[in-house]
Design a protein around this motif. Structure first.
Motif, short mmCIF file in Angstrom:
data_model
loop_
_atom_site.label_atom_id
_atom_site.label_comp_id
_atom_site.label_asym_id
_atom_site.label_seq_id
_atom_site.Cartn_x
_atom_site.Cartn_y
_atom_site.Cartn_z
N CYS A 163 16.11 -56.06 -22.08
CA CYS A 163 16.52 -57.46 -22.20
C CYS A 163 16.75 -58.06 -20.82
N GLN A 164 16.95 -59.36 -20.82
CA GLN A 164 17.01 -60.13 -19.58
C GLN A 164 18.35 -60.86 -19.53
N GLY A 165 19.26 -60.40 -18.68
CA GLY A 165 20.61 -60.97 -18.63
C GLY A 165 20.75 -61.96 -17.49
N PHE A 166 20.35 -63.19 -17.72
CA PHE A 166 20.45 -64.25 -16.71
C PHE A 166 21.55 -65.25 -17.09
N SER A 167 21.39 -65.90 -18.27
CA SER A 167 22.27 -67.02 -18.64
C SER A 167 23.70 -66.55 -18.90
N GLU A 168 24.63 -67.43 -18.57
CA GLU A 168 26.06 -67.18 -18.82
C GLU A 168 26.64 -68.40 -19.52
N GLY B 205 23.31 -72.04 -17.38
CA GLY B 205 21.99 -71.82 -17.99
C GLY B 205 20.97 -72.41 -17.06
N SER B 206 20.86 -73.73 -17.11
CA SER B 206 19.93 -74.42 -16.21
C SER B 206 20.34 -74.21 -14.76
N ASN B 207 21.64 -74.28 -14.52
CA ASN B 207 22.14 -74.13 -13.15
C ASN B 207 22.38 -72.66 -12.85
N GLY C 221 13.96 -71.80 -19.81
CA GLY C 221 14.16 -73.02 -19.00
C GLY C 221 13.83 -74.24 -19.83
N THR C 222 14.75 -75.19 -19.92
CA THR C 222 14.56 -76.32 -20.84
C THR C 222 13.42 -77.23 -20.38
N GLU C 223 12.97 -78.05 -21.32
CA GLU C 223 11.89 -79.00 -21.01
C GLU C 223 12.30 -79.93 -19.85
N GLU C 224 13.57 -80.38 -19.86
CA GLU C 224 14.01 -81.30 -18.80
C GLU C 224 13.93 -80.60 -17.43
N ILE C 225 14.33 -79.33 -17.42
CA ILE C 225 14.30 -78.59 -16.14
C ILE C 225 12.85 -78.39 -15.68
N VAL D 149 25.14 -64.53 -21.91
CA VAL D 149 25.01 -65.09 -23.26
C VAL D 149 23.54 -65.47 -23.50
N TRP D 150 23.18 -65.57 -24.75
CA TRP D 150 21.79 -65.87 -25.19
C TRP D 150 20.85 -64.75 -24.76
N THR D 151 21.34 -63.53 -24.63
CA THR D 151 20.50 -62.43 -24.15
C THR D 151 19.67 -61.91 -25.33
N SER D 152 18.37 -62.27 -25.33
CA SER D 152 17.51 -61.92 -26.46
C SER D 152 17.41 -60.41 -26.63
N LEU D 153 17.55 -59.96 -27.85
CA LEU D 153 17.30 -58.57 -28.26
C LEU D 153 18.25 -57.56 -27.60
N ARG E 100 10.37 -80.33 -16.30
CA ARG E 100 9.88 -81.62 -15.81
C ARG E 100 10.47 -81.95 -14.44
N ASN E 101 11.72 -81.55 -14.22
CA ASN E 101 12.30 -81.72 -12.87
C ASN E 101 11.50 -80.93 -11.85
N ILE E 102 11.15 -79.68 -12.21
CA ILE E 102 10.40 -78.84 -11.27
C ILE E 102 9.03 -79.47 -10.99
C1 LIG Z 1 15.93 -68.51 -28.38
C2 LIG Z 1 16.51 -68.38 -27.01
C3 LIG Z 1 16.39 -67.18 -26.33
C4 LIG Z 1 16.96 -67.04 -25.06
N1 LIG Z 1 16.88 -65.82 -24.43
C5 LIG Z 1 17.47 -65.66 -23.22
C6 LIG Z 1 17.45 -64.38 -22.58
O1 LIG Z 1 16.88 -63.40 -23.11
N2 LIG Z 1 18.10 -64.24 -21.41
C7 LIG Z 1 18.74 -65.29 -20.80
O2 LIG Z 1 19.27 -65.09 -19.72
N3 LIG Z 1 18.79 -66.51 -21.38
C8 LIG Z 1 18.17 -66.72 -22.58
N4 LIG Z 1 18.22 -67.96 -23.19
C9 LIG Z 1 18.99 -69.02 -22.57
C10 LIG Z 1 18.16 -70.14 -21.96
O3 LIG Z 1 17.53 -69.70 -20.78
C11 LIG Z 1 19.12 -71.31 -21.73
O4 LIG Z 1 19.54 -71.78 -22.98
C12 LIG Z 1 18.49 -72.42 -20.95
O5 LIG Z 1 18.17 -72.02 -19.65
C13 LIG Z 1 19.40 -73.65 -20.91
O6 LIG Z 1 20.68 -73.33 -20.46
P1 LIG Z 1 21.97 -73.75 -21.30
O7 LIG Z 1 21.77 -73.32 -22.71
O8 LIG Z 1 23.16 -73.29 -20.57
O9 LIG Z 1 21.94 -75.34 -21.32
P2 LIG Z 1 22.43 -76.31 -20.15
O10 LIG Z 1 21.92 -75.85 -18.84
O11 LIG Z 1 23.90 -76.53 -20.30
O12 LIG Z 1 21.66 -77.65 -20.54
C14 LIG Z 1 22.10 -78.52 -21.59
C15 LIG Z 1 21.19 -79.74 -21.59
O13 LIG Z 1 21.28 -80.44 -20.33
C16 LIG Z 1 20.00 -80.56 -19.74
N5 LIG Z 1 20.11 -80.42 -18.27
C17 LIG Z 1 20.82 -79.48 -17.60
N6 LIG Z 1 20.67 -79.65 -16.27
C18 LIG Z 1 19.83 -80.71 -16.12
C19 LIG Z 1 19.29 -81.37 -14.97
N7 LIG Z 1 19.56 -80.96 -13.72
N8 LIG Z 1 18.45 -82.42 -15.18
C20 LIG Z 1 18.15 -82.83 -16.44
N9 LIG Z 1 18.65 -82.25 -17.56
C21 LIG Z 1 19.48 -81.20 -17.39
C22 LIG Z 1 19.18 -79.41 -20.32
O14 LIG Z 1 17.79 -79.71 -20.27
C23 LIG Z 1 19.70 -79.37 -21.75
O15 LIG Z 1 19.07 -80.33 -22.55
C24 LIG Z 1 17.65 -68.14 -24.45
C25 LIG Z 1 17.74 -69.36 -25.13
C26 LIG Z 1 17.19 -69.48 -26.40
C27 LIG Z 1 17.30 -70.81 -27.10
#
Ligand SMILES: Cc1cc2nc3c(=O)[nH]c(=O)nc-3n(C[C@H](O)[C@H](O)[C@H](O)COP(=O)(O)OP(=O)(O)OC[C@H]3O[C@@H](n4cnc5c(N)ncnc54)[C@H](O)[C@@H]3O)c2cc1C
Length: 375
Positions: free
Chosen positions: A120-125, A129-131, A355-359, A153-157, A361-363
């Motif tokens: 598994c991949q432990g990145f998000s906390e 997430g984005s940051n 990485g979310t769609e907004e992020i 958190v959100w650590t798949s599998l 698009r920022n990249i």
């Molecule tokens: C099904 C699933 C599996 C996943 N598996 C893993 C995994 O295995 N390991 C792992 O480490 N993570 C995993 N993730 C986590 C995922 O990488 C994060 O959910 C994602 O990076 C977003 O972080 P966040 O949830 O903290 O949202 P946030 O970063 O809090 O973002 C919330 C909202 O704000 C927007 N936003 C944030 N910053 C900006 C900005 N600078 N400009 C514009 N908009 C912004 C985002 O686009 C989003 O819409 C998983 C997520 C899902 C849904």
């Protein structure tokens, strides 16, 4: 082996072993999908197919990465593996090959390829997430190793995983991405607690993972101390590119299944046309990316385009499912319908994970088009 020969040999093997490769029972739960993935990987590994496209120094049989891309496509097109969980291999094995010590990579990668292990991949906390550069899970040096305390958190599998590619903070927070280190952690280590989280599609796809003074030997560092950010930046392009190619085969198959399932109902031809167009755009882009990787190019921020396109294509396919099979998606009346429903709901996450769609698009705006400020 070259691609045309690989394709022909693999297709023949898949035909001949269709009964062995087929699921032992109908696939519904995540447990069943994981068991099926392990079985298929084991059979494909023993027959050699799971080893092509990987370097010999990690137990591979060499050849172009296009070979393993075709394997993913063929397995997905035949509905033998669930595409999301299959992607983990393509995301994590290259990271080990590039950044682990040669001995560690040689010992570990075959376990992942053969289906013996899940990683598994432990990145998000919870706070990042984005940051990602603000992550706070901390590792402190302790004799010949590290001690890790914090939460992911959100650590798949994670509940299935034997190992985790983990990002930890080893420097002060004010140096942001320079204070991050990547570790390869045994999930059985004392002090790790895993708590699965159920998603809205009804499966515990990801987990909270807690680390309480967990010992990690020094030899488990990926890259060097303080260079975890560049390990992550090398991993994410794989997650946003080659790990996606077989998604095109999956989406194509489900689109075909949908058209069959709604035979006497009308689908809006404009919506169908737009969906096919989005799928074709993703496929063309992903194909070009796979060829760039095969040509030895280093992938980077341009893979954000692949991620935007796959998420758009996936959501368009399942928007069409919702339009054509509304009662199946909304009411969940039987097992066949619940697959549509589950996939529809999971497709909503396509614009979040990796990485979310907004992020993305920022990249694309800042790093590819040089628009705006990068801060
Ligand atoms: C099904 C699933 C599996 C996943 N598996 C893993 C995994 O295995 N390991 C792992 O480490 N993570 C995993 N993730 C986590 C995922 O990488 C994060 O959910 C994602 O990076 C977003 O972080 P966040 O949830 O903290 O949202 P946030 O970063 O809090 O973002 C919330 C909202 O704000 C927007 N936003 C944030 N910053 C900006 C900005 N600078 N400009 C514009 N908009 C912004 C985002 O686009 C989003 O819409 C998983 C997520 C899902 C849904």
């Amino acid at each position: 082996m070259e691609l045309p020969e690989f394709r022909a040999t693999l297709d023949r093997w898949l035909d001949e072993h269709a009964a062995d490769l087929a699921p032992d029972r109908s696939l519904g739960t995540l447990d069943e999908h994981m068991a099926q993935l392990a079985k298929v990987k084991r059979l494909a590994y023993d027959a050699g197919f799971m080893r092509f496209g990987w370097p010999e120094r990690v137990g591979g049989l060499g050849g172009s990465p296009l070979l393993r891309a075709y394997l993913g496509e063929a397995l997905t097109a035949r509905d033998l593996v669930e595409p999301g969980i299959y992607s983990m291999t393509e995301t994590l094995a290259p990271t080990m090959i590039d950044h682990a010590s040669p001995a560690l990579a040689a010992a570990m990668v075959p376990r992942l390829l053969s289906g013996d292990e899940t990683w598994c991949q432990g990145f998000s906390e919870p706070g990042t997430g984005s940051n990602l550069a603000a992550l706070a899970c901390r590792a402190v040096e302790d004799g010949d190793g590290w001690r890790v305390t914090g939460q992911k958190v959100w650590t798949s599998l994670a509940q299935y995983a034997q190992r985790c590619v983990l990002l930890v903070r080893t420097g002060p927070l004010d140096v942001a991405h320079r204070g991050i280190t990547a570790l390869f952690v045994d999930m059985e280590s004392p002090g790790i607690a895993v708590r699965p989280i159920e998603t809205m599609h009804g499966a515990p796809e990801f987990c909270e993972v807690f680390f309480d003074d967990v010992a990690v030997p020094a030899g488990r560092m990926l890259g060097h101390e303080g260079q975890g950010w560049s390990v992550a930046m090398d991993l994410l392009p794989y997650e946003r590119s080659t790990a996606l190619w077989h998604k095109a085969a999956y989406l194509q198959r489900r689109l075909g299944d949908l058209v069959e399932a709604v035979a006497d109902h009308a689908l809006d031809p404009v919506q169908v046309g737009e969906t096919v167009q989005l799928l074709a755009a993703f496929r063309a882009r992903s194909r070009a990316t796979a060829h760039r990787l095969a040509a030895g190019e280093r992938l980077g921020p341009e893979t954000s385009v692949d991620k935007v396109l796959v998420a758009r294509a996936e959501q368009a396919v399942f928007d069409l499912v919702e339009a054509g099979l509304a009662s199946d998606v909304l009411l969940e009346e039987d097992a066949a319908a619940s697959r549509w429903r589950s996939e529809y709901l999971f497709s909503r996450a396509a614009t979040i994970y990796g990485g979310t769609e907004e992020i993305q698009r920022n990249i694309i705006a800042r790093r590819l088009l040089d628009l705006g400020d990068d801060r």
